[in-house]
Design an enzyme around this catalytic site. Structure first.
Site, PDB file in Angstrom:
ATOM      1  N   CYS A  88      74.603 278.560  46.146  1.00  0.00           N
ATOM      2  CA  CYS A  88      73.727 278.619  44.931  1.00  0.00           C
ATOM      3  C   CYS A  88      72.429 279.082  45.686  1.00  0.00           C
ATOM      4  CB  CYS A  88      73.787 277.307  44.250  1.00  0.00           C
ATOM      5  SG  CYS A  88      73.006 277.453  42.485  1.00  0.00           S
TER       6      CYS A  88
ATOM      7  N   CYS B  83      78.330 275.751  34.616  1.00  0.00           N
ATOM      8  CA  CYS B  83      77.149 276.131  34.828  1.00  0.00           C
ATOM      9  C   CYS B  83      76.623 276.754  33.840  1.00  0.00           C
ATOM     10  CB  CYS B  83      77.047 277.051  36.344  1.00  0.00           C
ATOM     11  SG  CYS B  83      75.407 277.622  36.950  1.00  0.00           S
TER      12      CYS B  83
ATOM     13  N   GLU C 281      66.313 264.224  59.136  1.00  0.00           N
ATOM     14  CA  GLU C 281      65.829 264.374  57.923  1.00  0.00           C
ATOM     15  C   GLU C 281      64.260 264.656  57.715  1.00  0.00           C
ATOM     16  OE1 GLU C 281      66.956 265.051  55.170  1.00  0.00           O
ATOM     17  OE2 GLU C 281      68.875 264.739  55.536  1.00  0.00           O
TER      18      GLU C 281
ATOM     19  N   CYS D 233      81.789 279.628  43.475  1.00  0.00           N
ATOM     20  CA  CYS D 233      81.209 278.091  43.294  1.00  0.00           C
ATOM     21  C   CYS D 233      82.091 277.175  42.632  1.00  0.00           C
ATOM     22  CB  CYS D 233      79.752 278.397  42.336  1.00  0.00           C
ATOM     23  SG  CYS D 233      79.079 276.845  42.207  1.00  0.00           S
TER      24      CYS D 233
ATOM     25  N   CYS E  91      78.168 283.090  42.761  1.00  0.00           N
ATOM     26  CA  CYS E  91      78.773 282.432  41.566  1.00  0.00           C
ATOM     27  C   CYS E  91      80.172 282.354  41.539  1.00  0.00           C
ATOM     28  CB  CYS E  91      77.971 282.662  40.136  1.00  0.00           C
ATOM     29  SG  CYS E  91      76.346 282.713  39.902  1.00  0.00           S
TER      30      CYS E  91
END
Length: 356
Positions: free
Chosen positions: A203, A219, A50, A213, A210
């Site tokens: 995305c 959405c 991270e 997804c 889309c």
């Protein structure tokens, strides 16, 4: 058709089902099937990844992560490392304050916590170099805490899912509230990785996929036809351009003159070529008197807040040259261009054929 009136639990279940099939393989990640069998993520590897991933892509980080963990497989190994060795391995990743804080944090965990990471957001955020995002990510991914992880991918997913048109960065608190409402109590670590994977692979900033997804039905941006326009961003001010000069010198036997930069500031603690300050119009500030030869090419590099143009001067060190406190004369067999920060390596690459 499911929409946002349906429960957050249903939406998180849909995403986790998708993640169980489509999770990206990463060297620091425990795959969802392995996690379901009881394999526990290593918090050291999660934390290290991270920190490395801040302002950087997964593709750029993988090799660095694997080298780091081969050389320093535990947080106590990293804590015992020499600063210069760590900074050398970090060279090229940029944002060098991260590497300095990495060492500070590793040493706190090693000396004050017996080599064990705390498992709560509240304790993690108190460690050197760990901010709200990293604390939430480590707590969620490593310890399965239901913390809300908000990176650029998640911001984009939330803006589109809720069709939020207010621009970043001002809309961040609203996007975080949307993300928090969807963070489940069950498998929050997998969920955090799932929503980041969704933003990274489906995305995406341009041409979102889309049609495949898992959240295509609820959405709102897809329904309104605005997905490609979101999230909106406040226009950035143009970056200024700064100028400087670097001085690259070798001895007759091939040793290189390098200078360690101050701990604070850009490239803090890194070895590089002696040089001027970076400003509008730098004055000559050679590290010693010599017949300095201007290089025909110049370095062009971009930092977060400004563009930089560096002129290059080369010379041979005089016999008996004595280094100053912040300088090092590195023997040619110990010199590794890969240890230099990117902007300094660019300067080396431009003149190496004339000096080597």
């Amino acid at each position: 058709m499911r929409d946002l009136a349906h429960s957050a639990d249903a939406l998180s279940r849909d995403l986790l089902d998708w993640y169980d099939v489509h999770a990206r393989a990463m060297p620091w990640r425990v795959a969802p099937a392995d996690r379901a069998q009881g394999v526990i993520p290593d918090p050291y590897r999660i934390w290290l990844s991270e920190v490395m991933l801040q302002q950087t892509t997964v593709a750029a980080v993988k090799d660095y992560f694997e080298r780091f963990t081969r050389r320093w497989p535990t947080v106590t190994d990293l804590a015992a490392a020499q600063d210069a060795d760590v900074m050398g391995e970090w060279a090229g990743l940029g944002y060098y304050a991260r590497a300095r804080n990495l060492l500070k944090c590793a040493r706190v965990i090693s000396t004050e916590r017996d080599g064990r990471f705390p498992d709560s957001y509240e304790e993690l955020i108190g460690l050197p170099g760990i901010g709200p995002y990293t604390a939430a990510a480590v707590a969620a991914i490593a310890f399965d805490r239901p913390e809300t992880v908000l990176d650029g991918n998640v911001e984009r997913v939330m803006a589109r899912l809720h069709d939020e048109h207010a621009p970043l960065p001002g809309v961040k608190p609203i996007l975080k509230a949307h993300a928090a409402a969807l963070t489940p109590q069950h498998r929050p670590g997998d969920y955090a990785q799932a929503v980041m994977d969704l933003g990274a692979t489906i995305c995406t900033p341009k041409s979102p996929a889309c049609g495949i997804c898992p959240w295509r039905a609820p959405c709102r941006a897809r329904t309104e036809g605005t997905a490609a326009d979101l999230p909106r961003k406040t226009p950035k001010k143009p970056k200024p351009t700064r100028h400087g000069i670097v001085y690259i010198a070798r001895s007759e036997c091939g040793d290189w003159l390098l200078e360690r930069r101050p701990d604070k500031g850009l490239l803090g603690g890194m070895l590089g070529w002696p040089g001027t300050d970076w400003e509008a119009a730098p004055s000559e500030a050679a590290p010693f008197d010599a017949d300095w030869t201007p290089a025909p090419a110049e370095v062009r590099h971009t930092f977060t807040h400004f563009h930089l143009i560096l002129q290059i001067r080369t010379a041979t060190l005089p016999a008996g040259f004595v280094t100053e406190a912040n300088q090092e004369l590195l023997r040619r067999h110990d010199f590794r261009p890969s240890d230099l920060p990117t902007v300094m390596r660019k300067a080396y690459d431009l003149v190496r054929d004339t000096l080597c």
